[in-house]
Design a protein around this motif. Structure first.
Motif, PDB file in Angstrom:
ATOM      1  N   THR A   1      43.431  41.707  36.442  1.00 52.14           N
ATOM      2  CA  THR A   1      43.936  42.893  37.386  1.00 52.14           C
ATOM      3  C   THR A   1      45.166  42.180  37.010  1.00 52.14           C
ATOM      4  O   THR A   1      45.581  41.872  35.682  1.00 52.14           O
ATOM      5  N   GLY A   2      45.741  43.725  36.686  1.00 51.39           N
ATOM      6  CA  GLY A   2      46.972  44.167  36.193  1.00 51.39           C
ATOM      7  C   GLY A   2      47.386  44.958  34.759  1.00 51.39           C
ATOM      8  O   GLY A   2      46.621  45.655  34.236  1.00 51.39           O
ATOM      9  N   PRO A   3      48.511  44.716  34.107  1.00 51.37           N
ATOM     10  CA  PRO A   3      48.437  45.834  32.556  1.00 51.37           C
ATOM     11  C   PRO A   3      47.836  45.415  31.145  1.00 51.37           C
ATOM     12  O   PRO A   3      47.660  46.602  30.957  1.00 51.37           O
ATOM     13  N   MET A   4      46.966  43.938  31.295  1.00 55.64           N
ATOM     14  CA  MET A   4      46.083  43.701  30.325  1.00 55.64           C
ATOM     15  C   MET A   4      44.828  43.284  31.159  1.00 55.64           C
ATOM     16  O   MET A   4      43.654  43.072  30.177  1.00 55.64           O
ATOM     17  N   PHE A   5      44.521  44.978  31.597  1.00 59.88           N
ATOM     18  CA  PHE A   5      43.296  44.287  32.453  1.00 59.88           C
ATOM     19  C   PHE A   5      41.657  44.477  31.743  1.00 59.88           C
ATOM     20  O   PHE A   5      40.936  43.654  31.665  1.00 59.88           O
ATOM     21  N   ASN A   6      42.282  45.728  30.833  1.00 57.68           N
ATOM     22  CA  ASN A   6      40.906  46.514  29.974  1.00 57.68           C
ATOM     23  C   ASN A   6      40.569  45.182  28.963  1.00 57.68           C
ATOM     24  O   ASN A   6      39.681  44.682  29.144  1.00 57.68           O
ATOM     25  N   THR A   7      42.343  44.998  28.352  1.00 61.93           N
ATOM     26  CA  THR A   7      41.955  44.118  26.803  1.00 61.93           C
ATOM     27  C   THR A   7      41.034  42.177  27.510  1.00 61.93           C
ATOM     28  O   THR A   7      39.799  41.855  27.355  1.00 61.93           O
ATOM     29  N   LEU A   8      42.107  42.201  28.772  1.00 66.31           N
ATOM     30  CA  LEU A   8      41.408  41.118  29.452  1.00 66.31           C
ATOM     31  C   LEU A   8      40.002  40.605  29.984  1.00 66.31           C
ATOM     32  O   LEU A   8      38.981  39.924  29.557  1.00 66.31           O
ATOM     33  N   HIS A   9      39.721  42.454  30.313  1.00 68.16           N
ATOM     34  CA  HIS A   9      38.335  42.166  30.578  1.00 68.16           C
ATOM     35  C   HIS A   9      37.212  42.124  29.746  1.00 68.16           C
ATOM     36  O   HIS A   9      36.278  41.492  29.517  1.00 68.16           O
ATOM     37  N   LEU A  10      37.600  42.710  28.795  1.00 66.03           N
ATOM     38  CA  LEU A  10      36.548  42.960  27.193  1.00 66.03           C
ATOM     39  C   LEU A  10      36.594  41.381  26.201  1.00 66.03           C
ATOM     40  O   LEU A  10      35.612  40.566  26.751  1.00 66.03           O
TER      41      LEU A  10
END
Length: 154
Positions: free
Chosen positions: A39-48
Motif C-alpha cells: 500500500t501507499g504512494p508507490m503502490f502501482n510501481t511496487l505492485h507491478l
C-alpha cells in the motif's frame, strides 16, 4: 548414472542446489505476498515491480529443481523442506512498503551468497551446467537487489 560427475559431488551439488531452491521459493512467496499487500504512494510501481520479480522467481524455481533432478537427486518440494533449508526469514504481518523493499533486498542478497557458496564444488566437479545456472541466478539477484536498493535512497 555416468555423466562425468561422481556420486559424492553430485550429492553435494544437489544439496547446495536444494538450499538455493528453498531460498528461491521462500523469496518467491514473500515477493508474491508483498505484491498482494503493498500500500501507499508507490503502490502501482511496487505492485507491478513485485509481479515481475515473483514471475522471474517462479521460473527460476523450476530451473533449479530440474538441475537437481538432472544430477540424479530428488528436489525438495514441501513447505517443511523449504522451512528447514532456507536462510530467508518469512515476513511477519504486513510490513510498510519501505520495509517490504528492504526485506526483498536482503532476500536477493541472501540468494547471492547461497549461489556463490556452490561455485567451489561445481568447479571442482567440472559441472559447467550448474556453474552456468549459478551465474545466471547471480546476475538476476544482484541486478534486482540493486534496483530495489535504489528505491531506498533518499
Amino acid at each position: 548414472m555416468d555423466i562425468g560427475i561422481n556420486e559424492q559431488d553430485r550429492a553435494e551439488i544437489a544439496q547446495g542446489l536444494s538450499r538455493l531452491l528453498a531460498d528461491t521459493y521462500t523469496l518467491y512467496l514473500k515477493t508474491h505476498n508483498f505484491h498482494w499487500n503493498v500500500t501507499g504512494p508507490m503502490f502501482n510501481t511496487l505492485h507491478l515491480m513485485f509481479e515481475t520479480q515473483y514471475n522471474e522467481l517462479s521460473l527460476a524455481v523450476d530451473l533449479i529443481a530440474e538441475r537437481i533432478r538432472a544430477l540424479g537427486h530428488y528436489a525438495p518440494g514441501s513447505y517443511a523442506d523449504y522451512a528447514r533449508l532456507t536462510s530467508i526469514p518469512e515476513a511477519e504481518g504486513v510490513p510498510r512498503a519501505e520495509d517490504m523493499i528492504r526485506q526483498l533486498v536482503e532476500g536477493h542478497e541472501t540468494l547471492c551468497r547461497t549461489a556463490r557458496g556452490l561455485f567451489d564444488v561445481a568447479g571442482r566437479a567440472e559441472d559447467e551446467p550448474t556453474a552456468d545456472l549459478l551465474t545466471q541466478r547471480l546476475q538476476t539477484h544482484e541486478k534486482t537487489a540493486w534496483m530495489l536498493r535504489s528505491l531506498l535512497e533518499k
